[in-house]
Design a protein around this motif. Structure first.
Motif, PDB file in Angstrom:
ATOM      1  N   ASP A 195      -7.618   7.921  -9.708  1.00 49.15           N
ATOM      2  CA  ASP A 195      -8.383   7.723 -10.053  1.00 49.15           C
ATOM      3  C   ASP A 195      -9.433   8.458 -10.510  1.00 49.15           C
ATOM      4  N   LEU A 196     -10.243   9.467  -9.368  1.00 52.00           N
ATOM      5  CA  LEU A 196     -11.113  10.392  -9.232  1.00 52.00           C
ATOM      6  C   LEU A 196     -10.688  11.185 -10.103  1.00 52.00           C
ATOM      7  N   ARG A 197      -9.765  11.689 -10.051  1.00 47.37           N
ATOM      8  CA  ARG A 197      -9.706  12.814 -11.925  1.00 47.37           C
ATOM      9  C   ARG A 197      -9.549  12.076 -13.042  1.00 47.37           C
ATOM     10  N   LYS A 198      -9.325  10.754 -13.142  1.00 47.19           N
ATOM     11  CA  LYS A 198      -9.331   9.738 -14.363  1.00 47.19           C
ATOM     12  C   LYS A 198     -10.421   9.433 -15.537  1.00 47.19           C
ATOM     13  N   LYS A 199     -11.209   9.926 -13.795  1.00 51.15           N
ATOM     14  CA  LYS A 199     -12.657   9.323 -13.711  1.00 51.15           C
ATOM     15  C   LYS A 199     -12.928   7.533 -14.369  1.00 51.15           C
ATOM     16  N   LYS A 200     -12.238   7.146 -13.070  1.00 55.92           N
ATOM     17  CA  LYS A 200     -12.048   5.059 -13.437  1.00 55.92           C
ATOM     18  C   LYS A 200     -12.744   4.982 -11.909  1.00 55.92           C
ATOM     19  N   ILE A 201     -13.294   5.681 -11.614  1.00 56.21           N
ATOM     20  CA  ILE A 201     -14.451   5.305 -10.245  1.00 56.21           C
ATOM     21  C   ILE A 201     -15.485   5.238 -11.175  1.00 56.21           C
ATOM     22  N   PRO A 202     -15.889   3.802 -10.862  1.00 59.67           N
ATOM     23  CA  PRO A 202     -17.881   3.823 -11.355  1.00 59.67           C
ATOM     24  C   PRO A 202     -18.757   4.775 -10.678  1.00 59.67           C
ATOM     25  N   LEU A 203     -19.913   4.428 -11.290  1.00 54.35           N
ATOM     26  CA  LEU A 203     -20.625   5.243 -10.929  1.00 54.35           C
ATOM     27  C   LEU A 203     -21.453   5.231  -9.528  1.00 54.35           C
ATOM     28  N   ALA A 204     -21.599   4.455  -9.702  1.00 51.89           N
ATOM     29  CA  ALA A 204     -22.290   3.428  -8.422  1.00 51.89           C
ATOM     30  C   ALA A 204     -21.310   3.893  -6.686  1.00 51.89           C
ATOM     31  N   ASP A 205     -19.948   3.754  -6.724  1.00 49.24           N
ATOM     32  CA  ASP A 205     -18.981   4.811  -6.390  1.00 49.24           C
ATOM     33  C   ASP A 205     -19.002   5.341  -5.965  1.00 49.24           C
ATOM     34  N   LEU A 206     -18.933   6.458  -6.177  1.00 47.77           N
ATOM     35  CA  LEU A 206     -19.498   8.361  -6.981  1.00 47.77           C
ATOM     36  C   LEU A 206     -20.129   8.595  -6.344  1.00 47.77           C
ATOM     37  N   PRO A 246     -20.693   9.241 -16.853  1.00 47.24           N
ATOM     38  CA  PRO A 246     -19.325   8.954 -16.161  1.00 47.24           C
ATOM     39  C   PRO A 246     -18.593  10.615 -16.674  1.00 47.24           C
ATOM     40  N   GLU A 247     -18.691  10.925 -17.758  1.00 53.42           N
ATOM     41  CA  GLU A 247     -18.622  12.450 -18.188  1.00 53.42           C
ATOM     42  C   GLU A 247     -18.795  13.264 -17.584  1.00 53.42           C
ATOM     43  N   GLU A 248     -19.844  13.136 -17.384  1.00 53.33           N
ATOM     44  CA  GLU A 248     -19.980  14.697 -16.289  1.00 53.33           C
ATOM     45  C   GLU A 248     -20.240  15.055 -14.921  1.00 53.33           C
ATOM     46  N   ILE A 249     -19.148  13.860 -14.263  1.00 47.61           N
ATOM     47  CA  ILE A 249     -19.053  14.012 -12.569  1.00 47.61           C
ATOM     48  C   ILE A 249     -17.595  15.251 -12.818  1.00 47.61           C
ATOM     49  N   ASP A 250     -18.002  15.810 -11.539  1.00 50.30           N
ATOM     50  CA  ASP A 250     -17.233  16.647 -11.209  1.00 50.30           C
ATOM     51  C   ASP A 250     -16.472  16.179 -10.464  1.00 50.30           C
ATOM     52  N   ALA A 251     -15.263  15.543 -10.841  1.00 48.63           N
ATOM     53  CA  ALA A 251     -14.444  14.887  -9.958  1.00 48.63           C
ATOM     54  C   ALA A 251     -13.427  16.400  -9.061  1.00 48.63           C
TER      55      ALA A 251
END
Length: 679
Positions: free
Chosen positions: A567-578, A637-642
């Motif tokens: 899920d992390l790699r696919k960026k499926k986690i909402p920002l708030a949870d990250l 979301p697309e800026e997240i460093d998985a």
DNA sequence: CGTGACTGCTTACCT
DNA sequence: ACAGGTAAGCAGTCACGA
């Protein structure tokens, strides 16, 4: 009475008057306190502007008062350019005023009905603002029921309690409120303690329709009041009991730290027995520090932490010394006037591991006070709280006393090691810690002598594996006889998992409940997705009953973690949870040595106009942008460093998986079942 | 000038 | 204005080798 007499019988003669004195004082019934909470709202030119109480240049547009007698009032200023709106304030009586002067007058009159006024930050803001605003509007001193001190606001006819300072008190936060909140704001505290929140709105408070503003203001007064009324008025009860123990007025004790309570208590005792109170210089001159601290920047050596034996241990009992440091102060007669006393015949009475000696001729004042309070808590109030049905008047009273004593006892050793304490006496503090090390090491030796395996220990506790109930009880008897200190069987774990790290373990109880200590996975700043994953994995593991059960649990853990990393790699986690949520402990300009990530994020926030101050929680995510971080509110979301998150997950889970003997990389990378082996 | 070892800063935890 | 001990991540510094 029965319990008290038993305690008196088992006490040494010198302690008996103290036990009598404390128990007759503390067992007095608790009064119901008539009170009202108060909250104000002030017009402000824009949403980021915080009106200055000293200048008080803007109108007071709403005030709410929420009384314990059931009277609830909202005072609202009619402003021509503002619509009333259609909000309902069901619970309260709503009063409208054409003129601000008449609103304030009505508020002041209402305040006079209550001997206790409760605010959240009223010292700094609400009462401070009301005072200056009234002065600006031409009120004379005598019609304003408020006096201002340097850092506090007083009510002329009664007591003002500022809950902001009360809930910010570190000792209460940790020992009474169990660190349930991190930030000291009204919203954070209410969410953690009474499951209530402030009303959220967009934009500036001044732009709200008048009734909407009233609803918002009333809610603040309501939840502020609830902070004093929940759980059978526990906060008011705590204040009463602290006042009784500390010999301190309500006004002060809610605003001052534990060291001040203890100072007040000790000074009172000096006066009671007609003793001179020494100056700090006299106390400091008694002796100097002998030991060296392990931690850089600390003054003397502290507690001893045993190296944990890595791996899983089944059937582990935890022995611990009940109130170790207060017990040491009592039994070893530690006090500023008994340590390094003037009698030559006492010089042989050496404190282990130190060159300090202690008086043999008479008991010290600290030893008597702290020792008797310790006995009261351990032998009287803790058992009494358990004896009565939960929620009964007796259980409620005894629990409150027990909690207050816990806070005071926990601080009673530390104050002697802090310069700000007027009876600062480093030889007392370092002797207490030295005896602690001596006692725990002697107990470890005794376990070894009896072939009891010690797998871990920290300060006052020993984790022993493979010992039966009988052996544990023998150890407890031995401690009583040979050490003169009370050792208890705290709990027995079904199993405990240790990595190689100290202050870091998972303990699972026979009923499946678990105790987690130290892990990154439980820290308040860890992103929710990782924290949840961690607790879920521990949930799976807590069902394990034997070495062979780990086999099945392992597959479940693997599958679960694989799902999360995917899920992390696919960026499926909402920002708030990250988001990492880290407290910024000082103002931005004070970070001169380094710029940690939460400070980087805070600086980005400031550039968008948000104000950041010490004590705020900064919420940020790790990104692939040049700074490496972005405030959660500004990130996409697309800026997240998985990868960074997977790395963080790896190190979080390694603390647990190390103990069980397998690697995180294998868990998420491998597809073959036979790649996994458990210790 | 890039890399890695090292130290110090910062936060959050444990007793 | 209770204490000291421990873990972890990151920022900053500096020696080393290319």
């Amino acid at each position: 009475r029965e319990e008290r007499e038993a305690l008196e019988k088992s006490s040494k003669a010198e302690f008996i008057p103290y036990v009598k004195m404390w128990s007759s004082l503390l067992t007095q019934p608790l009064p119901k306190i008539k009170r009202a909470s108060l909250d104000i709202e002030v017009a402000s030119p824009d949403e980021y502007h915080i009106p200055s109480p000293e200048e008080a240049e803007h109108q007071v547009i709403a005030v709410s008062i929420y009384g314990s007698d059931g009277r609830k009032k909202v005072f609202l200023l009619k402003r021509g350019d503002h619509s009333l709106g259609d909000s309902k304030i069901d619970e309260a009586e709503v009063l409208f005023f054409e003129k601000e002067e008449s609103l304030l007058e009505a508020v002041f009159l209402e305040m006079l009905d209550y001997p206790f006024i409760i605010t959240y930050n009223g010292d700094e803001f609400d009462l401070n603002y009301l005072y200056h605003r009234a002065k600006n509007l031409g009120f004379t001193e005598d019609v304003i029921p408020i006096n201002l001190g340097r850092d506090q606001a007083w009510i002329k006819h009664g007591v003002h309690i500022d809950l902001y300072k009360f809930f910010a008190n570190h000792a209460l936060k940790v020992y009474v409120f169990e660190s349930k909140y991190v930030e000291n704001t009204l919203n954070s505290v209410c969410e953690a303690i009474i499951n209530e929140s402030k009303i959220e709105f967009e934009g500036s408070i001044s732009d709200l329709p008048i009734l909407e503003l009233g609803r918002y203001c009333f809610n603040d007064a309501r939840i502020t009041y609830m902070l004093t009324s929940y759980n059978d008025d526990v906060v008011m009860r705590l204040l009463v009991v602290i006042a009784r123990v500390a010999k301190m007025p309500f006004e002060d004790l809610g605003r001052l730290g534990v060291s001040n309570w203890i100072r007040s208590l000790m000074y009172f005792e000096h006066r009671r027995i007609n003793a001179l109170i020494p100056t700090s210089e006299e106390v400091s001159a008694r002796g100097t520090i002998y030991s060296t601290a392990i931690t850089k920047g600390k003054k003397y050596r502290g507690a001893y932490v045993l190296e944990p034996e890595a791996g899983v241990h089944f059937n582990v009992a935890v022995l611990d010394f009940a109130s170790l440091y207060p017990s040491i102060i009592k039994v070893y007669n530690l006090s500023y006037e008994t340590i390094l006393c003037g009698h030559s015949e006492c010089r042989s009475n050496i404190i282990p591991e130190t060159p300090h000696w202690v008086c043999k001729k008479r008991y010290g004042i600290t030893s008597l006070i702290i020792g008797s309070l310790r006995d009261l808590r351990v032998k009287l109030y803790k058992p009494l709280a358990k004896k009565y049905p939960p929620g009964s008047d007796q259980a409620v009273l005894f629990n409150t006393i027990s909690q207050v004593l816990k806070v005071i006892l926990n601080a009673s050793y530390g104050v002697f090691g802090t310069e700000a304490f007027p009876l600062y006496c480093p030889p007392v503090a370092e002797s207490t810690a030295a005896v602690g090390r001596y006692l725990i090491l002697k107990t470890v030796d005794e376990c070894r002598r009896r072939n009891i395996k010690v797998v871990y220990g920290d300060t006052d506790s020993l984790f022993i594996s493979g010992a039966g109930k009988g052996e544990a009880e023998k150890m407890i008897e031995w401690a009583e006889e040979d050490l003169g200190i009370e050792l208890d069987l705290d709990k027995v774990y079904k199993y405990v998992a240790f990595s190689k790290r100290k202050k870091n373990y998972l303990g699972v109880l026979p009923n499946g409940n678990f105790v987690l200590k130290g892990f990154t996975g439980k820290k308040s700043n860890t992103p929710k997705v990782i924290k949840d994953a961690f607790y879920n994995v521990v949930g799976i593991l807590s069902k394990v009953n034997s070495q062979s059960d780990f086999e099945a649990a392992r597959e479940e853990v693997k599958k679960y973690l694989k799902g999360i990393t995917d899920d992390l790699r696919k960026k499926k986690i909402p920002l708030a949870d990250l988001s990492f949520n880290v407290m910024i402990s000082k103002d931005l300009s004070e970070y001169v040595d380094t710029t940690p990530q939460h400070v980087k994020a805070a600086k980005q926030l400031e550039r968008t106009g948000r104000k950041v101050k010490g004590g705020d929680i900064i919420s940020f995510v790790k990104t692939t942008t040049p700074d490496g971080v972005k405030p959660t509110s500004l990130a996409k979301p697309e800026e997240i460093d998985a990868n960074k998150y997977i790395e963080y997950m790896k190190s979080t889970f390694e603390q647990l998986l190390d103990a069980l003997g397998y690697e995180f990389d294998e868990v998420i990378a491998s597809t073959k079942l036979e790649d996994f082996f458990w210790a």
